[in-house]
Enzyme design. Sequence first.
Site, PDB file in Angstrom:
ATOM      1  N   SER A 137      -1.437   2.789  -3.716  1.00 47.14           N
ATOM      2  CA  SER A 137      -0.206   2.172  -4.215  1.00 47.14           C
ATOM      3  C   SER A 137       1.075   2.813  -3.700  1.00 47.14           C
ATOM      4  O   SER A 137       2.136   2.226  -3.820  1.00 47.14           O
ATOM      5  CB  SER A 137      -0.218   2.179  -5.738  1.00 47.14           C
ATOM      6  OG  SER A 137      -0.345   3.501  -6.208  1.00 47.14           O
ATOM      7  N   HIS A 140      -4.679  -2.766  -6.967  1.00 47.35           N
ATOM      8  CA  HIS A 140      -3.629  -3.393  -6.152  1.00 47.35           C
ATOM      9  C   HIS A 140      -4.195  -4.369  -5.118  1.00 47.35           C
ATOM     10  O   HIS A 140      -3.456  -4.845  -4.256  1.00 47.35           O
ATOM     11  CB  HIS A 140      -2.781  -2.320  -5.448  1.00 47.35           C
ATOM     12  CG  HIS A 140      -1.821  -1.635  -6.372  1.00 47.35           C
ATOM     13  ND1 HIS A 140      -0.573  -2.136  -6.663  1.00 47.35           N
ATOM     14  CD2 HIS A 140      -1.939  -0.497  -7.085  1.00 47.35           C
ATOM     15  CE1 HIS A 140       0.049  -1.328  -7.503  1.00 47.35           C
ATOM     16  NE2 HIS A 140      -0.766  -0.328  -7.781  1.00 47.35           N
ATOM     17  N   LYS A 163      -1.574  -6.071 -13.133  1.00 45.71           N
ATOM     18  CA  LYS A 163      -0.797  -6.177 -11.897  1.00 45.71           C
ATOM     19  C   LYS A 163      -0.724  -7.638 -11.464  1.00 45.71           C
ATOM     20  O   LYS A 163      -0.084  -8.431 -12.151  1.00 45.71           O
ATOM     21  CB  LYS A 163      -1.367  -5.218 -10.870  1.00 45.71           C
ATOM     22  CG  LYS A 163      -1.024  -3.790 -11.336  1.00 45.71           C
ATOM     23  CD  LYS A 163      -1.560  -2.676 -10.548  1.00 45.71           C
ATOM     24  CE  LYS A 163      -1.060  -1.372 -11.172  1.00 45.71           C
ATOM     25  NZ  LYS A 163      -2.017  -0.294 -11.117  1.00 45.71           N
TER      26      LYS A 163
END
Length: 392
Positions: A182, A210, A240
């Site tokens: 990330s 992610h 996310k």
Amino acid sequence: MADKYDFIREEMARLTNEGLLVRIRTIGSAAGAHMVVDGKKVLNFCTNNYLGLANDARLRAAAKSAVDQWGAGPAAVRSIAGTLSLHVELERAIAQFKEVEDVLYVQSGFCANQAAIPPLVGKEDCIFSDRLNHASIIDGCRLAGAKILVYEHCDAADAERVIRENLPNYRRGLLITDGVFSMDGDIAPLDKLYAVAARYNVLTMVDDAHGEGVLGHGRGIVHHFGLQGQFDVEIGTFSKALGVVGGCIAGKKLVVDYIRQKARPFLFSSATTAADSAACMESIRILMESDELVTRLWDNTAYFKQGMQQLGFNTGTSQTPIVPVMLGEAPLAQQFSRRLFEEGIFAMALGFPTVPKGLARIRVMNTAAHSRQDLDQGLAAFEKVGRELGVI
Ligand SMILES: *Cc1c(COP(=O)(O)O)cnc(C)c1O
């Protein structure tokens, strides 16, 4: 006698003096490209809301109708007082989405790592861990009590060396990696890591926080590499790209069944609410139906990255919508971020210890929620502040 709170005052003073005190900005509106931050309307470039789903009308409707049907709170730990049929349906939907045999849905991605790692390895075992793995993986590893052996970042050859040299000294091994890292936006070489792990017969785990909603037409890094169903454990988060909250542990039925019996955050902590679960279900449904949002995310990313590179910014090694704007020293990154905020752009500076010393940066998160006009406004602000501070 010394005041028993002195150690707290000393540490708080140190954090303040070294500029390491975490200062949290207050959000005054729903998530989106434009938000109210500390009372000011800004263009937001530091959200994990990759697909703009956090405030999507379809997710809001699903959450509302779940509240009407199921109420506000879960009122139970799932393993003790029973699980909502909604949770079971969600787990089936995720399994289908990720093309795995079974899934355990837990409260968050952080919880998923605490839940999944300790049942797999203990004191007599070892963990092979990428140098830059996420804090929640590291804490899960510590909780397991196994020996943690670090290999160089994204380096399958080094992972092989560490496994070869150490595995004989332990009962069994587990290889763990982030899917997308990330801070830099680079991607783990999952195919190579998988091959190494298979050669030495060690357990495998990937945390795709992610990657979901981003890689593999939205289905994540395992799909991106065509390795569906191969990893022993895939960790996921709903906080996310999927726009809600919650985590999951996905994999073979044997492994997930076992973790369900042993995972302490699942056994001893309450479930997420019906509203969360229903909204998660809706985001999975949207992604199974179409990858339109994912395509928009990548189009925006290409446009923004190219614009930044043409302006002369160094955008590091990113292969994803995470765009690090490399600035060097932490005070410069902080000043840059402050000036951007004055220009109406919200993009956070990251410095040591979040990233190594000398590699301070502003991290720009591209999303599908940004319009071309938003991206142009962002690029113009970066150009203005970049020239002003002598970066470009
Ligand atoms: C963000 C993140 C998590 C935590 O997910 P939450 O659902 O917010 O708890 C876990 N692992 C990785 C790799 C992450 O980036």
